[in-house]
Motif scaffolding. Sequence first.
Motif, PDB file in Angstrom:
ATOM      1  N   ALA A 171       1.477  -1.149  -0.079  1.00 18.96           N
ATOM      2  CA  ALA A 171      -0.087  -0.002  -0.313  1.00 18.96           C
ATOM      3  C   ALA A 171       0.930   1.538  -0.207  1.00 18.96           C
ATOM      4  O   ALA A 171       1.970   1.517   0.431  1.00 18.96           O
ATOM      5  N   ASN A 172       0.631   2.589  -0.388  1.00 17.95           N
ATOM      6  CA  ASN A 172       1.107   3.936  -0.696  1.00 17.95           C
ATOM      7  C   ASN A 172       1.430   4.803   0.422  1.00 17.95           C
ATOM      8  O   ASN A 172       2.196   5.223   0.635  1.00 17.95           O
ATOM      9  N   PHE A 173       0.926   3.874   1.785  1.00 12.99           N
ATOM     10  CA  PHE A 173       0.711   4.304   2.340  1.00 12.99           C
ATOM     11  C   PHE A 173       1.530   4.168   3.625  1.00 12.99           C
ATOM     12  O   PHE A 173       1.665   4.336   5.048  1.00 12.99           O
ATOM     13  N   VAL A 174       2.318   2.885   3.218  1.00 15.79           N
ATOM     14  CA  VAL A 174       3.421   2.609   4.313  1.00 15.79           C
ATOM     15  C   VAL A 174       5.059   2.510   3.779  1.00 15.79           C
ATOM     16  O   VAL A 174       5.065   2.689   2.592  1.00 15.79           O
ATOM     17  N   ASP A 175       6.030   2.414   4.290  1.00 14.96           N
ATOM     18  CA  ASP A 175       7.198   2.519   3.690  1.00 14.96           C
ATOM     19  C   ASP A 175       7.451   1.164   2.821  1.00 14.96           C
ATOM     20  O   ASP A 175       7.275   0.290   3.665  1.00 14.96           O
ATOM     21  N   ALA A 176       7.814   2.026   1.900  1.00 13.79           N
ATOM     22  CA  ALA A 176       8.589   0.501   0.990  1.00 13.79           C
ATOM     23  C   ALA A 176       9.556  -0.321   0.741  1.00 13.79           C
ATOM     24  O   ALA A 176       9.815  -0.967   0.539  1.00 13.79           O
ATOM     25  N   ALA A 177      11.126   0.445   2.149  1.00 13.31           N
ATOM     26  CA  ALA A 177      12.060  -0.175   2.741  1.00 13.31           C
ATOM     27  C   ALA A 177      11.970  -1.895   2.288  1.00 13.31           C
ATOM     28  O   ALA A 177      12.756  -2.611   1.774  1.00 13.31           O
ATOM     29  N   PRO A 178      11.312  -2.296   3.578  1.00  8.49           N
ATOM     30  CA  PRO A 178      11.181  -3.482   3.752  1.00  8.49           C
ATOM     31  C   PRO A 178      10.580  -4.437   2.170  1.00  8.49           C
ATOM     32  O   PRO A 178      10.971  -5.416   1.941  1.00  8.49           O
ATOM     33  N   ALA A 179       9.919  -3.935   1.193  1.00  8.34           N
ATOM     34  CA  ALA A 179       9.485  -4.215   0.950  1.00  8.34           C
ATOM     35  C   ALA A 179      10.253  -4.531  -0.923  1.00  8.34           C
ATOM     36  O   ALA A 179      10.563  -5.360  -1.394  1.00  8.34           O
ATOM     37  N   ARG A 180      11.098  -3.214  -0.683  1.00  8.01           N
ATOM     38  CA  ARG A 180      12.231  -3.090  -1.636  1.00  8.01           C
ATOM     39  C   ARG A 180      13.209  -4.313  -1.403  1.00  8.01           C
ATOM     40  O   ARG A 180      13.927  -4.305  -2.217  1.00  8.01           O
ATOM     41  N   ARG A 181      13.293  -4.380  -0.016  1.00 10.02           N
ATOM     42  CA  ARG A 181      14.817  -5.239   0.158  1.00 10.02           C
ATOM     43  C   ARG A 181      14.428  -6.341   0.010  1.00 10.02           C
ATOM     44  O   ARG A 181      15.343  -7.209  -0.569  1.00 10.02           O
ATOM     45  N   LEU A 182      13.521  -7.014  -0.003  1.00  9.49           N
ATOM     46  CA  LEU A 182      12.609  -8.316  -0.617  1.00  9.49           C
ATOM     47  C   LEU A 182      12.714  -8.424  -1.854  1.00  9.49           C
ATOM     48  O   LEU A 182      13.303  -9.821  -2.169  1.00  9.49           O
ATOM     49  N   ALA A 183      12.672  -7.429  -2.625  1.00  6.32           N
ATOM     50  CA  ALA A 183      12.659  -7.131  -3.827  1.00  6.32           C
ATOM     51  C   ALA A 183      13.814  -7.451  -4.277  1.00  6.32           C
ATOM     52  O   ALA A 183      13.713  -8.564  -5.381  1.00  6.32           O
ATOM     53  N   GLU A 184      14.901  -6.589  -4.035  1.00  7.74           N
ATOM     54  CA  GLU A 184      16.158  -7.147  -3.861  1.00  7.74           C
ATOM     55  C   GLU A 184      16.802  -8.374  -3.900  1.00  7.74           C
ATOM     56  O   GLU A 184      17.275  -9.832  -4.750  1.00  7.74           O
ATOM     57  N   MET A 185      16.641  -8.754  -2.892  1.00  6.04           N
ATOM     58  CA  MET A 185      16.865 -10.661  -2.723  1.00  6.04           C
ATOM     59  C   MET A 185      15.869 -11.282  -3.439  1.00  6.04           C
ATOM     60  O   MET A 185      16.447 -12.519  -3.217  1.00  6.04           O
ATOM     61  N   THR A 186      14.828 -11.582  -4.159  1.00  8.40           N
ATOM     62  CA  THR A 186      14.308 -12.404  -4.279  1.00  8.40           C
ATOM     63  C   THR A 186      14.188 -11.987  -6.372  1.00  8.40           C
ATOM     64  O   THR A 186      13.686 -12.940  -7.273  1.00  8.40           O
ATOM     65  N   GLY A 187      14.378 -10.431  -6.801  1.00  7.69           N
ATOM     66  CA  GLY A 187      14.396 -10.199  -7.440  1.00  7.69           C
ATOM     67  C   GLY A 187      12.724  -9.408  -8.491  1.00  7.69           C
ATOM     68  O   GLY A 187      12.292  -9.650  -9.809  1.00  7.69           O
ATOM     69  N   ALA A 188      11.465 -10.025  -7.721  1.00  3.15           N
ATOM     70  CA  ALA A 188      10.625  -9.114  -7.783  1.00  3.15           C
ATOM     71  C   ALA A 188      10.629  -7.766  -7.931  1.00  3.15           C
ATOM     72  O   ALA A 188      11.847  -7.230  -7.643  1.00  3.15           O
ATOM     73  N   GLN A 189       9.347  -7.294  -8.518  1.00  3.74           N
ATOM     74  CA  GLN A 189       9.567  -5.638  -8.688  1.00  3.74           C
ATOM     75  C   GLN A 189       8.388  -5.522  -7.431  1.00  3.74           C
ATOM     76  O   GLN A 189       7.226  -6.053  -6.909  1.00  3.74           O
ATOM     77  N   VAL A 190       8.738  -4.129  -6.828  1.00  2.00           N
ATOM     78  CA  VAL A 190       8.082  -3.291  -6.220  1.00  2.00           C
ATOM     79  C   VAL A 190       6.893  -2.868  -6.793  1.00  2.00           C
ATOM     80  O   VAL A 190       6.900  -2.061  -7.452  1.00  2.00           O
TER      81      VAL A 190
END
Length: 70
Positions: A19-38
Amino acid sequence: MAQLIDLMKGRQVGVIIHANFVDAAPARRLAEMTGAQVLSLPAAVCASDSVNSYNALFESVLLSLEEATR
């Protein structure tokens, strides 16, 4: 966390939604580890400038999902 990463890689998860009201840092970190996009999505009407009605909310979410999964 390692189990989640392995699961995402095994199932070839390509998109992490948050959701755009939450800090994206955890999602970006997970994306870096998995190759997914946020993908940051509005969670409510008026959550972004272009979402001013329920119809606009659903259209915004659906278009974003469609673009992310191409």
